[in-house]
Every structure is written in C-alpha cells, then in structure tokens.
Design an enzyme around this catalytic site. Sequence first.
Site, PDB file in Angstrom:
ATOM      1  N   CYS B 237       0.831  -1.208   0.000  1.00 19.10           N
ATOM      2  CA  CYS B 237       0.000   0.000   0.000  1.00 19.10           C
ATOM      3  C   CYS B 237       0.862   1.252   0.000  1.00 19.10           C
ATOM      4  CB  CYS B 237      -0.908   0.005   1.222  1.00 19.10           C
ATOM      5  SG  CYS B 237      -2.126  -1.311   1.193  1.00 19.10           S
ATOM      6  N   HIS B 238       1.800   1.355   0.964  1.00 20.73           N
ATOM      7  CA  HIS B 238       2.604   2.569   1.051  1.00 20.73           C
ATOM      8  C   HIS B 238       4.081   2.275   1.132  1.00 20.73           C
ATOM      9  CE1 HIS B 238      -1.426   3.531   2.594  1.00 20.73           C
ATOM     10  NE2 HIS B 238      -1.274   4.619   1.851  1.00 20.73           N
ATOM     11  N   GLY B 239       4.465   1.035   0.870  1.00 19.18           N
ATOM     12  CA  GLY B 239       5.876   0.715   0.746  1.00 19.18           C
ATOM     13  C   GLY B 239       6.639   0.605   2.048  1.00 19.18           C
TER      14      GLY B 239
END
Lengths: 63, 273
Positions: B237-239
């Site tokens: 999702c956001h690394g």
Amino acid sequence: MALAKSVYNLLFRRTSTFAITIMVGAVFFERMFDQGGDAIFEQMNRGKLWKHIKHNYENKDEE
Amino acid sequence: MMSLAARSGAFSPYMQATAFTVAGPLKALIPGIVVKGEKFLVDPKKPFLCRETLSGQSPKTGPAVTVSINARAGVRFAHTDIKVPDFSDYRRPEVQDPHKSSQESSEARRAFSYLVTGATTVVGVYAAKTVVTQFVSSMSASADVLALSKIEIKLSDIPEGKNMTFKWRGKPLFVRHRTEKEIATEAGVNLSELRDPQHDKDRVVNPSWVIVLGVCTHLGCVPIANAGDFGGYYCPCHGSHYDASGRIRKGPAPLNLEVPYYEFPDDETVIVG
C-alpha cells in the site's frame, strides 16, 4: 471464660483488629465452605463422576 | 388587636366576630364536681430510683387524680398503673436475676455478642464475594468462545524458508520458518538502526519460527511475504519494508509487526492465542 476474655481482648476490642479478624476469617471460611461443599457433592455422587470411573477407560486405551 | 376591637367604640359591633354569647344546646353529661382528694403522703427523703422504690409512695389502683383549690394536686406516676412488660424472654440467662451483679458475666456476654457479629460478617463477606465473582466471571468469555479464539498449527507442513498465512481472530497470521542464515542475520542487526528497537530474541520463542500478525502497522494492509529490501515482508500500500523478524526497517510504518501470544506444546505444533 478466660478464653472468651482473651479472644475479646486480642481480636474484638479494637475495630482494626476486628476487621482484620473478619477478613482472615472470611478467607478460611471460604476455603472450608467450598471444599466441604465439594466433598459432600462427591460423597453423594460417588461412582458417577468422571474422575471416579476414569480408570476403567484408561486401562482399555493402553491395551 | 383585641384592645383595638374593644376600644373602637361605635364600630365595635362590626369588628367583633360574635357579638353575643349564645347558650349551646349541649349539656355536660357529668357536671364537674370538685372533690377533695384524700391526703396522700409522699416521703421526700426517700429517693426514687426504680419501680420498687416507688411502690411505697404511689397509689396502685387506677389513676389517682385529685383536684383541690389550695392543696397540691395528687401525684400520679404513669408507670405505676401501666404494667411493665416482662422482658425476661429476651434477657440472657446471666442477667435474669435482678439481685445478681451483671458485671461478673459481662466479659462472656460481650465476647459472645462480638463473636456472633463477627461470624455473621464473615458469612456476609463470603456471600458478597461469591455474588460479585459470579457476576464478574459471567462477563468473561465462555469456554467455547475461548476455544474458537485459538489456532493450532502443524509446523511440519511449513518447509524452511517459507511463510504461511492463516486466519486467526479475523486477521491474517504469518508463520515463517526461518533458515539459519536469516536467524543469524536478524540476531546480528544493530538496534540503533531500528525505528522500533527490539531484539530478535525478544520477538521469538523458538528462533526458527517467527509468528506475527499480518497487519501493517501503518494503515492495516496485509504485507507480502518474502518481498522488500530486507527479505521479510513488504507492504504494497505505502511501501513499508519489514525484515525477517517482522521489524519495520523502511517506509511509513511506525512499529514492528505485532507478535501474538503463542506456545509450543511439542516440537510439531504451535498454539496461537
């Protein structure tokens, strides 16, 4: 009545010691009452509870 | 006000409630007669202490009410003609005899009273404790709910170096069988370079097995296993990058992956929950 007098003077005379006596007495009373009740229950149901007939089944499993 | 009404002269008939006294139709059944009472001697030197000391002083039959103009009124003691109830049923046997000193038995009576009070309170405390325990324990989860909240995993199904995902309490649960190389790498990580410093041995029970919740601590996505820069987990999702111990190494997530409570009953199984 020497016993009653000494018990009164030791335990009941002060409110603090009276309260402590009640608390300690409640702990011992709880133990006695619960275990006595369980003992009466098991006495009345002797031979019907799992822990009374468990050994019959354990022997079969081992064979 | 009365004097004002009396002195108001011509207005007085209008300011009085009643102008004339009118003889009523009712007559008293027994006309009031002033009877001279018999002489009744009271010995003032004799002290009044109790009922017995009164017995010589006062009339015993009926209310003795005498009225006379000059002499003093007759003495009426209410407790002379009222029968005193017998409380001997309620008295302790030690104090039944009024002629015996009650102080001799006071210690025993007092000890008995306190003993009864104390015993009642002990039973009351026990009853209250039992009731409270019953109600509080009724709020805790029952045995079937507790049994559902556990998961038993057979470890021999998971080969080394592989991660498996299970569903546990509605969440993904990662069980990772680490290789020796991964264990050595994670144990050697310097804590100062971690965002949420936690040693690898604090996060595992058995170093071969890493069991973490598969919920990214950033916004709750499910990370991908065996991906990312550190060979552990990677959140798409956001690394966020997690290492093979589930610790956050890179990305926005603030905390390490959560470790649930688990135990190994034997070498082959693990129970989570």
